[in-house]
Design a protein around this motif. Structure first.
Motif, short mmCIF file in Angstrom:
data_model
loop_
_atom_site.label_atom_id
_atom_site.label_comp_id
_atom_site.label_asym_id
_atom_site.label_seq_id
_atom_site.Cartn_x
_atom_site.Cartn_y
_atom_site.Cartn_z
N LEU A 1 0.83 -1.21 0.00
CA LEU A 1 0.00 0.00 0.00
C LEU A 1 0.86 1.25 0.00
CD1 LEU A 1 -2.90 -0.96 2.42
CD2 LEU A 1 -3.11 -0.40 -0.01
N ALA A 2 1.90 1.28 0.83
CA ALA A 2 2.75 2.47 0.87
C ALA A 2 3.47 2.66 -0.46
CB ALA A 2 3.76 2.35 2.01
N HIS A 3 3.91 1.57 -1.07
CA HIS A 3 4.57 1.65 -2.38
C HIS A 3 3.64 2.26 -3.42
CE1 HIS A 3 7.29 -0.08 -5.62
NE2 HIS A 3 6.18 0.17 -6.29
N GLU B 1 10.63 3.27 -9.22
CA GLU B 1 10.32 2.08 -8.44
C GLU B 1 11.15 2.00 -7.16
OE1 GLU B 1 7.82 0.39 -8.95
OE2 GLU B 1 7.31 0.87 -11.02
N GLY B 2 12.39 2.41 -7.23
CA GLY B 2 13.23 2.38 -6.04
C GLY B 2 12.74 3.34 -4.97
N PHE B 3 12.29 4.52 -5.39
CA PHE B 3 11.76 5.50 -4.44
C PHE B 3 10.49 4.97 -3.78
CE2 PHE B 3 9.34 9.40 -3.44
CZ PHE B 3 10.29 10.10 -2.69
N ALA B 4 9.61 4.34 -4.57
CA ALA B 4 8.38 3.79 -4.01
C ALA B 4 8.69 2.66 -3.03
CB ALA B 4 7.46 3.30 -5.13
N ASP B 5 9.68 1.83 -3.35
CA ASP B 5 10.07 0.78 -2.42
C ASP B 5 10.74 1.37 -1.18
OD1 ASP B 5 9.07 -1.59 -3.26
OD2 ASP B 5 10.93 -2.35 -4.14
N TYR B 6 11.51 2.42 -1.36
CA TYR B 6 12.14 3.07 -0.20
C TYR B 6 11.07 3.50 0.81
CZ TYR B 6 14.32 6.63 2.68
OH TYR B 6 14.73 7.36 3.76
N VAL B 7 10.03 4.15 0.32
CA VAL B 7 8.94 4.57 1.20
C VAL B 7 8.19 3.36 1.73
CG1 VAL B 7 6.82 5.92 1.37
CG2 VAL B 7 8.71 6.77 -0.03
N ALA C 1 17.15 -1.20 -7.54
CA ALA C 1 16.58 0.15 -7.53
C ALA C 1 16.32 0.61 -6.09
CB ALA C 1 15.29 0.18 -8.34
N TRP C 2 15.75 -0.27 -5.28
CA TRP C 2 15.49 0.06 -3.88
C TRP C 2 16.79 0.40 -3.16
CZ3 TRP C 2 15.89 -3.89 0.40
CH2 TRP C 2 15.58 -3.31 1.63
N LEU C 3 17.83 -0.43 -3.36
CA LEU C 3 19.09 -0.19 -2.67
C LEU C 3 19.79 1.06 -3.18
CD1 LEU C 3 20.40 -3.83 -2.25
CD2 LEU C 3 19.58 -2.28 -0.47
N ARG D 1 17.97 3.68 -1.22
CA ARG D 1 18.36 3.52 0.18
C ARG D 1 19.78 4.02 0.40
NH1 ARG D 1 20.13 -0.41 4.00
NH2 ARG D 1 18.74 -0.58 5.80
N TYR D 2 20.64 3.79 -0.58
CA TYR D 2 22.01 4.28 -0.50
C TYR D 2 22.05 5.81 -0.46
CZ TYR D 2 26.42 6.12 -2.13
OH TYR D 2 27.54 6.87 -2.25
N VAL D 3 21.29 6.47 -1.33
CA VAL D 3 21.27 7.93 -1.34
C VAL D 3 20.82 8.46 0.01
CG1 VAL D 3 20.21 9.98 -2.37
CG2 VAL D 3 20.92 8.08 -3.83
N ALA D 4 19.76 7.86 0.57
CA ALA D 4 19.25 8.31 1.87
C ALA D 4 20.27 8.06 2.98
CB ALA D 4 17.93 7.61 2.18
#
Length: 308
Positions: free
Chosen positions: A171-173, A194-200, A249-251, A254-257
């Protein structure tokens, strides 16, 4: 679209999303320092959501939604959450719809902090065929949910097989996609969308990194670290490394954050959105102060460190 495909290609991720979450969410990892990048620039401590409209978005009226497909929504059930609107078919359980509304309410608060405000509109058809009709021209094959411009459409069979943590991640994605306007975004690279949506989506899941990125972790342990960020074709249905593409993409996000801070991740997304395809190569240097090649090297080192 969410990464929960129900084939063997994502067996590791599904395992992570179908086990109980950890009792408490672990603290964030300390900033990752790579020899490939200079120190993070100062002045990135205050987070500003990616989208911040003056007036929060409001879901359409239930009648407007059900009127689009009366053959599906005859005698529809409508449940309102604090912030969300959930519409199910006549056969839907009121308790299940209420639970979904509570989850959407919680997810919207997580999404709002990073991606921007969103008023969840969640549609719960009775069958996969109905979900496909509602999502067209997008496909729901193997998906637990899919985001359209202003709504999230549940694929009932796949969604029912997810754990509580998995449902919250999905749901959050998808709500992140709604908040960022991903359905109409032709500028931002697929890995960042997609990576940003998975990050959230994973922010409050409590799911360990090596479980959420199980397929990629297996490759890294076998000595195969990715050489480049995933491209658009890597996210196509049936792609041989579809699971790994989402995990890579998620990593990356996550790496940037972890390295620069969450505001830098938001700034990176904003840079891609405000530019055009011809100017895409300049987004990374403008947002992070490094060229794409050096960023890729640092991301590869991060992936190896996290998954080895």
């Amino acid at each position: 679209m969410r990464v929960v495909w129900l084939g063997t290609v994502l067996a590791g991720l599904l395992a992570a999303l179908t086990v109980p979450p950890s009792p408490s969410v672990p603290p964030p990892a300390p900033p990752f320092v790579s020899p490939h990048l200079p120190p993070a620039p100062p002045g990135m401590s205050a987070a500003t959501p990616l989208t911040a409209p003056t007036v929060p978005p409001t879901p359409p009226a239930p009648d407007a939604v059900t009127g689009e497909h009366p053959e599906i929504w005859g005698h529809a059930r409508v449940v309102r959450g604090t912030r969300s609107l959930v519409i199910g078919t006549a056969t839907a359980s009121e308790a299940d719809l209420a639970d979904l509304a509570r989850r959407a309410d919680r997810a919207s608060l997580v999404v709002a902090r990073v991606a921007g405000p969103v008023r969840p509109l969640v549609l719960v058809p009775a069958t996969t065929a109905q979900a496909a009709t509602l999502a067209a021209p997008a496909s729901v094959d193997g998906l637990a949910a899919v985001a359209a411009t202003d709504r999230v459409i549940i694929e009932p069979g796949s969604f029912a097989r997810l754990s509580d943590a998995g449902r919250d991640v999905v749901l959050a994605h998808e709500l992140t996609h709604v908040a960022t306007g991903a359905a109409t975004d032709a500028r931002t690279p697929k890995w960042l969308v997609e990576g940003f949506a998975d990050y959230v989506g994973y922010l409050r899941s409590g799911i360990p990194v090596r479980e959420a990125a199980a397929e990629l972790a297996a490759e890294v342990r076998a000595g195969r670290t990715p050489s480049a960020l995933p491209g658009p074709d890597d996210f196509a249905p049936g792609s041989p490394r579809l699971a790994q593409a989402y995990e890579e993409a998620w990593l990356a996000c996550r790496y940037v954050a972890a390295r620069y801070g969450e505001p830098a991740l938001v700034a990176l997304y904003r840079e891609f959105r405000r530019g055009d395809r011809a100017d895409a190569a300049g987004a990374l240097p403008r947002a992070l102060g490094v060229p794409a090649g050096r960023f890729t090297g640092a991301w590869r080192a991060y992936v190896k460190a996290e998954l080895s």
